[in-house]
Scaffold this motif. Structure first.
Motif, PDB file in Angstrom:
ATOM      1  N   SER A 257       9.562  -5.602   5.070  1.00 26.29           N
ATOM      2  CA  SER A 257       9.153  -6.509   4.071  1.00 26.29           C
ATOM      3  C   SER A 257       8.649  -5.438   3.049  1.00 26.29           C
ATOM      4  N   LEU A 258       7.993  -4.497   3.478  1.00 23.83           N
ATOM      5  CA  LEU A 258       7.411  -3.290   2.342  1.00 23.83           C
ATOM      6  C   LEU A 258       8.663  -2.690   1.940  1.00 23.83           C
TER       7      LEU A 258
ATOM      8  N   GLN B 151      10.268  -4.799  -0.810  1.00 24.52           N
ATOM      9  CA  GLN B 151       9.300  -4.753  -1.874  1.00 24.52           C
ATOM     10  C   GLN B 151       9.521  -3.706  -2.981  1.00 24.52           C
TER      11      GLN B 151
ATOM     12  N   ALA C 213       1.879  -1.983  -3.451  1.00 23.44           N
ATOM     13  CA  ALA C 213       2.537  -2.462  -2.379  1.00 23.44           C
ATOM     14  C   ALA C 213       2.393  -1.718  -1.092  1.00 23.44           C
TER      15      ALA C 213
ATOM     16  N   SER D 292      -1.510  -2.483  -0.138  1.00 24.87           N
ATOM     17  CA  SER D 292      -1.785  -3.854   0.124  1.00 24.87           C
ATOM     18  C   SER D 292      -1.213  -3.981   1.611  1.00 24.87           C
ATOM     19  N   ALA D 293       0.132  -3.491   1.932  1.00 28.85           N
ATOM     20  CA  ALA D 293       0.783  -3.882   3.150  1.00 28.85           C
ATOM     21  C   ALA D 293      -0.159  -2.970   4.435  1.00 28.85           C
TER      22      ALA D 293
ATOM     23  N   GLU E   1      -3.471  -4.877   5.147  1.00 23.34           N
ATOM     24  CA  GLU E   1      -3.259  -6.256   5.791  1.00 23.34           C
ATOM     25  C   GLU E   1      -3.485  -6.052   7.302  1.00 23.34           C
TER      26      GLU E   1
ATOM     27  N   ARG F 238       5.349  -9.705  -3.248  1.00 25.78           N
ATOM     28  CA  ARG F 238       4.814  -9.868  -1.908  1.00 25.78           C
ATOM     29  C   ARG F 238       5.009 -11.294  -1.717  1.00 25.78           C
TER      30      ARG F 238
ATOM     31  N   VAL G 218       4.809 -12.340   2.414  1.00 22.90           N
ATOM     32  CA  VAL G 218       3.565 -11.950   2.579  1.00 22.90           C
ATOM     33  C   VAL G 218       2.241 -12.276   1.679  1.00 22.90           C
TER      34      VAL G 218
ATOM     35  N   TYR H 129      -0.821 -12.088  -0.457  1.00 22.61           N
ATOM     36  CA  TYR H 129      -1.533 -11.026  -1.063  1.00 22.61           C
ATOM     37  C   TYR H 129      -2.994 -10.969  -0.615  1.00 22.61           C
TER      38      TYR H 129
END
Length: 203
Positions: free
Chosen positions: A83-84, A87, A145, A148-149, A152, A195, A200, A202
């Motif tokens: 996912s990251l 992004q 990015a 934030s990842a 989480e 995201r 995902v 935010y």
């Protein structure tokens, strides 16, 4: 929470980091070169921004993005890395399109601060990075990015530290005269969209 990365996480991280590198080196230098050839470039900043002082010490928060790049294997399980990675790749490609559509030029006069111990660092940056590729700031796209990842899956204290780090990097892009306010805002907005696109929420 942070943990020592195992072999599978390191391998997954390196694969995605490799693809992000391919996207970056395909897009960023090409857009810099194309913008340098244009006879007209946009000035996307308020005149008042040019009064922002150059604070040479902020070169270290600015460069700390490269340390932040090393954080994902310590935070993210293997399942979250694609996912990251997507992004960052999509953010690079989208930024390239925006660089092409909005060929902006830095309003600050770039000058190496010769009376500081950071002169050689600024000279090195200026030698490889032209004053284009501004909107959005790819520096902030990557930092937002990644932070934030990692946030989480981090505890409250580490999460706050990550976002404080991100805020320092954002301020640094302005205080070392590499970007303008709109560059930072559009980078944040792009990451929110990315995201959401990749499923995902935010933080």
């Amino acid at each position: 929470m942070t943990r020592l990365p195992d072999g599978e996480r390191v391998r997954t991280y390196l694969v995605w980091a490799g693809w992000v590198g391919v996207a970056f080196f395909a897009v960023y230098p090409t857009m810099n070169w194309l913008t340098s050839l244009r006879s007209q470039r946009l000035h996307l900043y308020a005149p008042q921004e040019l009064a922002l002082p150059l604070v040479p010490q902020f070169i270290w928060p600015y460069l700390s993005l490269y340390a932040l790049f090393l954080a994902p294997p310590f935070f993210l399980p293997v399942a979250r890395m694609p996912s990251l990675g997507k992004q960052l790749i999509a953010g690079t490609l989208a930024s390239g399109v925006l660089f092409l559509l909005f060929p902006a030029e830095l309003g600050f006069v770039r000058a190496v601060p010769v009376d500081t111990p950071y002169a050689s660092v600024f000279a090195a940056i200026f030698s490889v990075d032209r004053p284009y590729n501004l909107v959005p700031s790819l520096h902030i796209v990557y930092a937002t990015a990644i932070a934030s990842a990692c946030a989480e899956v981090a505890g409250p204290l580490v999460r706050r530290a990550l976002f404080a780090w991100l805020a320092m990097i954002a301020a640094a892009t302005l205080l070392v005269h590499q970007h303008h306010v709109v560059d930072v805002i559009t980078a944040f907005a792009l990451v929110i969209l990315l995201r959401r696109r990749y499923g995902v929420t935010y933080v």
